[in-house]
Design an enzyme around this catalytic site. Structure first.
Site, PDB file in Angstrom:
ATOM      1  CG  HIS A 130      -0.447   0.290   2.507  1.00 21.59           C
ATOM      2  ND1 HIS A 130      -0.119  -0.694   3.416  1.00 21.59           N
ATOM      3  CD2 HIS A 130      -0.168   1.459   3.129  1.00 21.59           C
ATOM      4  CE1 HIS A 130       0.322  -0.142   4.523  1.00 21.59           C
ATOM      5  NE2 HIS A 130       0.313   1.168   4.385  1.00 21.59           N
TER       6      HIS A 130
ATOM      7  CD  GLN B 229      -2.014   6.913  11.851  1.00 24.68           C
ATOM      8  OE1 GLN B 229      -1.543   7.378  12.872  1.00 24.68           O
ATOM      9  NE2 GLN B 229      -3.078   6.126  11.854  1.00 24.68           N
ATOM     10  N   GLY B 230       2.956   6.270   9.286  1.00 28.74           N
ATOM     11  CA  GLY B 230       4.343   6.545   8.938  1.00 28.74           C
ATOM     12  C   GLY B 230       5.269   5.369   9.135  1.00 28.74           C
ATOM     13  CG  ASP B 231       5.945   3.404  12.516  1.00 28.79           C
ATOM     14  OD1 ASP B 231       7.077   3.885  12.322  1.00 28.79           O
ATOM     15  OD2 ASP B 231       5.282   3.614  13.543  1.00 28.79           O
ATOM     16  CB  SER B 232       2.829   1.767   6.260  1.00 28.59           C
ATOM     17  OG  SER B 232       1.586   1.861   6.883  1.00 28.59           O
TER      18      SER B 232
END
Length: 260
Positions: free
Chosen positions: A69, A213-216
């Site tokens: 994603h 959020q931001g660690d994906s």
């Protein structure tokens, strides 16, 4: 091509009893401790600037492992993705390499976030150093036991909707029974599907530690072994609904075949 290292099964077997996403409840760490993690930066056509938005893990000098994603969407363009390796800090330091091609797993998008994993080819090879090293990935088909201590690392949000971290953080959590996790996610007003190709991890019924959020796309580690890729979750560090990572072991053979 560098040989992609795999975990010896006995390493995990002998220790069996002992979330789209910054790290919540984490502590400051250093790239020296996690030399295989890299920041994935997005280019904004609106601001004309690059900024860290996901993460990945080094497979070989030319390939990294991330979440599909992070390399998908209506406005996705591979020319607007690059990685920053060898730096503890968000958007500064280390070495840069532009992305050349994203190989999202062919099952991604067919069943929720199942198959949310991608092998990314870089235009130029990374140069290995003490702070830039390839990862070890788990063997194909290995079942990760429940209650295993695992580690998230990343530059993502420190709380749901909160600011991103300027420095690399880490947090230790525990794997959670997949069937229990799946049953909980089905109780949401808009039920989410947890499949056998996912790993749920957190502090069950307590919360407070998670990716965010931001660690994906960043790694879920057991020791120095990459067992998962940060994928999704209901909020961040939720006590009832653990964070969910894509399990690496169902895709190990595909990863090796792709990263050539």
């Amino acid at each position: 091509m560098a040989v992609l290292p795999l975990l010896i099964l006995a390493l995990l077997a002998g220790s069996a009893y002992s979330s789209p996403s910054r790290i919540v409840g984490g502590t400051v760490t250093s790239i020296d401790k996690f030399p295989s993690i890299v920041a994935v930066e997005f280019y904004s056509i609106w601001s004309g600037t690059w900024s860290q938005s996901c993460a990945a893990n080094i497979l070989t000098a030319r390939y990294v492992l991330s979440a599909a994603h992070c390399f998908d969407g209506f406005l996705f363009d591979i020319n607007y993705r690059r990685v920053r390796a060898g730096s503890s800090y968000r958007n500064t330091g280390g070495i840069l390499a532009n992305a050349d091609h994203a190989y999202n797993h062919p099952t991604y998008g067919l069943n929720g976030y199942d198959g949310d994993i991608s092998v990314i080819r870089l235009r130029t090879p990374l140069v290995y150093s003490p702070v830039v090293q390839q990862s070890v990935i788990v063997n194909q088909g290995f079942q990760i036991p429940d209650n295993l201590p695992v580690v998230h690392a990343g530059w993502g949000a420190i709380s749901q909707g909160g600011p991103l971290s300027p420095v690399l953080l880490e947090t230790t959590i525990f794997t959670i029974n997949n069937q229990l996790c799946a049953a909980r996610y089905l109780t949401l007003p808009w039920p989410q599907i947890v499949t056998e190709n996912m790993i749920c991890a957190g502090i069950l019924d307590v919360g407070g530690k998670d990716a965010c959020q931001g660690d994906s796309g960043g790694p879920l580690y057991y020791g120095n072994v990459t067992v998962g890729v940060v994928s999704w979750g209901h909020g961040c560090a939720n006590a009832t609904f653990p964070g969910v990572s894509t399990a690496v072991s169902p895709y190990t053979d595909w990863i090796i075949q792709t990263a050539v």
